[in-house]
Structure formats: C-alpha cells, structure tokens
Design an enzyme around this catalytic site. Structure first.
Site, PDB file in Angstrom:
ATOM      1  N   LYS A   1       5.114 -12.046  12.049  1.00  0.00           N
ATOM      2  CA  LYS A   1       6.441 -11.305  11.401  1.00  0.00           C
ATOM      3  C   LYS A   1       7.171 -10.885  12.201  1.00  0.00           C
ATOM      4  O   LYS A   1       7.304 -11.594  13.842  1.00  0.00           O
ATOM      5  CB  LYS A   1       5.919  -9.579  10.601  1.00  0.00           C
ATOM      6  CG  LYS A   1       5.227  -9.702   9.579  1.00  0.00           C
ATOM      7  CD  LYS A   1       4.899  -8.838   8.443  1.00  0.00           C
ATOM      8  CE  LYS A   1       3.980  -9.138   7.036  1.00  0.00           C
ATOM      9  NZ  LYS A   1       3.980  -7.198   6.809  1.00  0.00           N
TER      10      LYS A   1
ATOM     11  N   TYR B   1       7.826 -10.380  -1.647  1.00  0.00           N
ATOM     12  CA  TYR B   1       7.181  -9.100  -2.206  1.00  0.00           C
ATOM     13  C   TYR B   1       8.178  -8.964  -3.194  1.00  0.00           C
ATOM     14  O   TYR B   1       7.914  -7.495  -3.587  1.00  0.00           O
ATOM     15  CB  TYR B   1       8.350  -8.220  -0.967  1.00  0.00           C
ATOM     16  CG  TYR B   1       6.928  -8.637   0.206  1.00  0.00           C
ATOM     17  CD1 TYR B   1       5.893  -8.522   0.520  1.00  0.00           C
ATOM     18  CD2 TYR B   1       8.168  -9.009   1.434  1.00  0.00           C
ATOM     19  CE1 TYR B   1       5.203  -9.133   1.812  1.00  0.00           C
ATOM     20  CE2 TYR B   1       7.271  -9.425   2.605  1.00  0.00           C
ATOM     21  CZ  TYR B   1       5.677  -9.222   3.011  1.00  0.00           C
ATOM     22  OH  TYR B   1       4.725  -9.599   3.906  1.00  0.00           O
TER      23      TYR B   1
ATOM     24  N   PHE C   1       7.473   1.870  -0.182  1.00  0.00           N
ATOM     25  CA  PHE C   1       8.031   1.315   1.495  1.00  0.00           C
ATOM     26  C   PHE C   1       8.327   0.472   1.969  1.00  0.00           C
ATOM     27  O   PHE C   1       8.923  -0.906   2.341  1.00  0.00           O
ATOM     28  CB  PHE C   1       6.818   0.700   2.145  1.00  0.00           C
ATOM     29  CG  PHE C   1       5.640   0.290   1.381  1.00  0.00           C
ATOM     30  CD1 PHE C   1       6.145  -0.903   1.376  1.00  0.00           C
ATOM     31  CD2 PHE C   1       4.736   0.870   0.163  1.00  0.00           C
ATOM     32  CE1 PHE C   1       4.859  -2.368   0.637  1.00  0.00           C
ATOM     33  CE2 PHE C   1       3.609  -0.112  -0.047  1.00  0.00           C
ATOM     34  CZ  PHE C   1       4.232  -1.633   0.119  1.00  0.00           C
TER      35      PHE C   1
ATOM     36  N   ARG D   1      -7.059 -13.650   5.743  1.00  0.00           N
ATOM     37  CA  ARG D   1      -6.725 -12.110   5.819  1.00  0.00           C
ATOM     38  C   ARG D   1      -8.506 -11.770   6.366  1.00  0.00           C
ATOM     39  O   ARG D   1      -8.378 -10.463   6.734  1.00  0.00           O
ATOM     40  CB  ARG D   1      -7.928 -12.532   4.265  1.00  0.00           C
ATOM     41  CG  ARG D   1      -6.942 -12.686   3.145  1.00  0.00           C
ATOM     42  CD  ARG D   1      -5.812 -11.532   3.088  1.00  0.00           C
ATOM     43  NE  ARG D   1      -5.870 -10.399   3.058  1.00  0.00           N
ATOM     44  CZ  ARG D   1      -4.292  -9.537   2.591  1.00  0.00           C
ATOM     45  NH1 ARG D   1      -2.869 -10.530   2.013  1.00  0.00           N
ATOM     46  NH2 ARG D   1      -4.739  -7.908   2.145  1.00  0.00           N
TER      47      ARG D   1
ATOM     48  N   THR E   1      -4.516  -3.923   6.044  1.00  0.00           N
ATOM     49  CA  THR E   1      -2.814  -4.206   6.367  1.00  0.00           C
ATOM     50  C   THR E   1      -2.376  -3.287   7.133  1.00  0.00           C
ATOM     51  O   THR E   1      -1.422  -2.888   8.198  1.00  0.00           O
ATOM     52  CB  THR E   1      -3.246  -3.665   4.959  1.00  0.00           C
ATOM     53  OG1 THR E   1      -2.985  -4.578   3.922  1.00  0.00           O
ATOM     54  CG2 THR E   1      -0.703  -3.426   4.761  1.00  0.00           C
TER      55      THR E   1
ATOM     56  N   ARG F   1      -4.655  -7.186  13.222  1.00  0.00           N
ATOM     57  CA  ARG F   1      -4.072  -5.993  13.631  1.00  0.00           C
ATOM     58  C   ARG F   1      -4.619  -5.019  13.671  1.00  0.00           C
ATOM     59  O   ARG F   1      -3.323  -3.860  14.603  1.00  0.00           O
ATOM     60  CB  ARG F   1      -3.881  -5.660  11.566  1.00  0.00           C
ATOM     61  CG  ARG F   1      -2.673  -6.582  11.125  1.00  0.00           C
ATOM     62  CD  ARG F   1      -2.699  -6.722   9.583  1.00  0.00           C
ATOM     63  NE  ARG F   1      -1.971  -7.709   8.996  1.00  0.00           N
ATOM     64  CZ  ARG F   1      -1.446  -7.484   7.495  1.00  0.00           C
ATOM     65  NH1 ARG F   1      -2.990  -7.206   6.414  1.00  0.00           N
ATOM     66  NH2 ARG F   1      -0.535  -8.171   7.051  1.00  0.00           N
TER      67      ARG F   1
ATOM     68  N   ASN G   1       3.083  -4.555  11.155  1.00  0.00           N
ATOM     69  CA  ASN G   1       1.640  -5.401  11.106  1.00  0.00           C
ATOM     70  C   ASN G   1       1.536  -7.091  12.061  1.00  0.00           C
ATOM     71  O   ASN G   1       0.030  -7.719  11.311  1.00  0.00           O
ATOM     72  CB  ASN G   1       0.724  -4.539   9.998  1.00  0.00           C
ATOM     73  CG  ASN G   1       0.988  -5.717   8.651  1.00  0.00           C
ATOM     74  OD1 ASN G   1       1.911  -5.962   8.546  1.00  0.00           O
ATOM     75  ND2 ASN G   1       0.418  -4.759   8.291  1.00  0.00           N
TER      76      ASN G   1
ATOM     77  N   HIS H   1       1.670 -11.739   8.102  1.00  0.00           N
ATOM     78  CA  HIS H   1       1.281 -11.984   7.009  1.00  0.00           C
ATOM     79  C   HIS H   1       0.391 -13.248   6.787  1.00  0.00           C
ATOM     80  O   HIS H   1       0.083 -13.966   7.186  1.00  0.00           O
ATOM     81  CB  HIS H   1       3.093 -12.261   5.952  1.00  0.00           C
ATOM     82  CG  HIS H   1       2.227 -12.523   5.036  1.00  0.00           C
ATOM     83  ND1 HIS H   1       2.182 -11.374   3.546  1.00  0.00           N
ATOM     84  CD2 HIS H   1       2.464 -14.148   3.992  1.00  0.00           C
ATOM     85  CE1 HIS H   1       2.005 -12.337   2.603  1.00  0.00           C
ATOM     86  NE2 HIS H   1       1.548 -13.545   2.693  1.00  0.00           N
TER      87      HIS H   1
ATOM     88  N   GLU I   1       3.457 -19.129  -2.694  1.00  0.00           N
ATOM     89  CA  GLU I   1       4.189 -18.773  -1.174  1.00  0.00           C
ATOM     90  C   GLU I   1       4.144 -20.216  -0.274  1.00  0.00           C
ATOM     91  O   GLU I   1       5.760 -19.906   0.475  1.00  0.00           O
ATOM     92  CB  GLU I   1       3.237 -18.054  -0.567  1.00  0.00           C
ATOM     93  CG  GLU I   1       3.762 -16.052  -1.127  1.00  0.00           C
ATOM     94  CD  GLU I   1       2.637 -15.254  -0.628  1.00  0.00           C
ATOM     95  OE1 GLU I   1       2.103 -15.820   0.754  1.00  0.00           O
ATOM     96  OE2 GLU I   1       2.474 -14.520  -0.865  1.00  0.00           O
TER      97      GLU I   1
HETATM   98  P1  IDP Z   1      -0.736  -7.508   2.803  1.00  0.00           P
HETATM   99  O1  IDP Z   1       0.037  -8.211   4.059  1.00  0.00           O
HETATM  100  O2  IDP Z   1      -2.144  -6.763   3.742  1.00  0.00           O
HETATM  101  O3  IDP Z   1      -1.442  -7.991   1.817  1.00  0.00           O
HETATM  102  P2  IDP Z   1       0.350  -5.585   1.002  1.00  0.00           P
HETATM  103  O4  IDP Z   1      -0.044  -3.946   0.287  1.00  0.00           O
HETATM  104  O5  IDP Z   1       0.566  -6.723   0.069  1.00  0.00           O
HETATM  105  O6  IDP Z   1      -0.488  -6.049   2.653  1.00  0.00           O
HETATM  106  O7  IDP Z   1       1.827  -5.439   1.788  1.00  0.00           O
HETATM  107  C1  IDP Z   1       2.911  -5.847   1.747  1.00  0.00           C
HETATM  108  C2  IDP Z   1       3.568  -5.312   3.559  1.00  0.00           C
HETATM  109  O8  IDP Z   1       3.932  -3.761   3.559  1.00  0.00           O
HETATM  110  C3  IDP Z   1       2.260  -5.117   4.812  1.00  0.00           C
HETATM  111  O9  IDP Z   1       1.437  -6.323   5.289  1.00  0.00           O
HETATM  112  C4  IDP Z   1       3.261  -4.251   5.454  1.00  0.00           C
HETATM  113  O10 IDP Z   1       3.980  -4.947   6.350  1.00  0.00           O
HETATM  114  C5  IDP Z   1       4.040  -3.337   3.996  1.00  0.00           C
HETATM  115  N1  IDP Z   1       3.089  -1.744   3.434  1.00  0.00           N
HETATM  116  C6  IDP Z   1       2.490  -1.956   2.741  1.00  0.00           C
HETATM  117  N2  IDP Z   1       1.545  -0.636   2.761  1.00  0.00           N
HETATM  118  C7  IDP Z   1       2.436   0.160   3.651  1.00  0.00           C
HETATM  119  C8  IDP Z   1       3.251   1.172   3.455  1.00  0.00           C
HETATM  120  O11 IDP Z   1       2.929   1.879   2.958  1.00  0.00           O
HETATM  121  N3  IDP Z   1       4.133   1.646   4.172  1.00  0.00           N
HETATM  122  C9  IDP Z   1       4.932   0.845   4.959  1.00  0.00           C
HETATM  123  N4  IDP Z   1       4.509  -0.917   4.780  1.00  0.00           N
HETATM  124  C10 IDP Z   1       3.710  -0.426   3.559  1.00  0.00           C
HETATM  125 MG    MG Z   2      -0.041  -8.609   0.071  1.00  0.00          MG
END
Ligand code: IDP
Ligand code: MG
Length: 162
Positions: free
Chosen positions: A15, A55, A63, A91, A97, A108, A118, A121, A132
């Site tokens: 990212k 997304y 968020f 993963r 996350t 992470r 983080n 992805h 994707e």
């Molecule tokens: P993932 O990347 O582990 O699959 P997802 O739930 O798909 O997690 O969320 C996508 C991205 O959105 C996360 O990697 C993070 O950058 C952002 N994100 C997820 N939850 C939050 C939050 O509660 N606050 C701010 N950003 C968030």
């Molecule tokens: Mg995700």
C-alpha cells in the site's frame, strides 16, 4: 494459465504507506520465502474509480473515505502471487487487519502502527483473488513459469533425487 491442483492466485498490494516507508522489498522477501511464486508485479497509481472497485465491499462504511484517501495518496506495488493455498498463506503472513491486533512475526504485527495504514493488502478468498487480479492486471502482464525449487517446497510433487 493452468494452475496445479489446489493452487490459487491472490492479489497483493504494497500500500502507499508501505511504498513511502521503503517496505517493498520487506513484503516481497517474506512472500518469496514462503515458497509462493510471483506471476506479475508493477508500480502504479490507483485512481478513485479503481479504489472504488477494489474496495466495493466497504463503500458506506465510516472508514471508507479515509481508506480511499490512503490508497490514492501515493503509488502502490501490485503483485500476483500463486501457489497451493496462496490466499491463506498470504493472509497469515500479513497478520490481522488492525496492526494493534496483528501478531508479532507478521508483516502488520512487525511493521504496522495504526489503521488505515497497514502496509499490505491480500485478497480474502480465491474467488476474490481472481476478481482482483483482473482489476489490476491484463492477461499479458502475467508470466507463466515454473519454480526450480517447487519440489523442495511441496509446491511441485516429489523433488528430483540429489
Ligand atoms: P483486510 O485488508 O485485512 O482484508 P478489510 O476489512 O478488508 O481488511 O479492510 C480493508 C482495509 O480498510 C484495511 O486493510 C484497512 O486499510 C482499512 N480499514 C479496515 N478497517 C478499518 C477501520 O476500522 N478504520 C480505518 N481503516 C480501516
Ligand atoms: Mg479485505
């Protein structure tokens, strides 16, 4: 492209926060060492339209704007990694996350501080991986090749006697 039995393809992004912090190599080396095979890689910018498709599941969440702001703020490195159970391997290598919850030893958990940043992805299912990969790569950008060490990682059957 013909994948082996149980093989999956997953989209991995370093990212914008990871690119800006100089963590491209750090992400790549951890995935290489798991024995996964790189099938495509490029440095690119994500525009608003691509961010929205990538997304889509998060549109409307609190968020979402912050997430799109991050993802379009600087270049990303987009990669396709493949192998048996590639989705779960990526993963678990990424970690949870939220960097606060991510275990030490994961990308992470070792390198992240606070959401939305983080570092990385990875697709959350094999089906989503295919979608994707199609969002980020044209077919001719992917390379079909065999890893010389596949027999030694479990990816390619019995290794040659040595
Ligand atoms: P993932 O990347 O582990 O699959 P997802 O739930 O798909 O997690 O969320 C996508 C991205 O959105 C996360 O990697 C993070 O950058 C952002 N994100 C997820 N939850 C939050 C939050 O509660 N606050 C701010 N950003 C968030
Ligand atoms: Mg995700």
């Amino acid at each position: 492209m013909v994948l082996g039995v149980g093989w999956e393809r997953t989209l991995v992004l370093v990212k914008p926060d990871g690119v800006q912090r100089g963590l491209i190599g750090e992400v790549v080396v951890r995935l290489e060492r798991r024995g996964l095979r790189l099938a495509g890689i490029k440095l690119m910018r994500i525009d608003g339209a691509l961010a929205e498709r990538q997304y889509a599941e998060h549109v409307g969440k609190p968020f979402y704007a912050e997430l799109v702001g991050l993802m379009t703020a600087a270049p990303v490195v987009a990669m396709v990694w493949e192998g048996p159970s590639a989705v779960a391997l990526v993963r678990s290598t990424m970690g949870a996350t939220d960097p606060v919850a991510a275990a030490p030893g994961t990308i992470r958990g070792d390198l992240g501080l606070a959401l939305p940043a983080n570092v990385v992805h990875g697709s959350d299912s094999a089906e989503r991986g295919e979608v994707e990969v199609g969002l980020f790569f044209r077919a001719e950008e992917l390379v079909d090749w065999r890893g010389a060490l596949d027999g030694w990682t479990g990816a390619g059957g019995v290794p040659p006697r040595s």
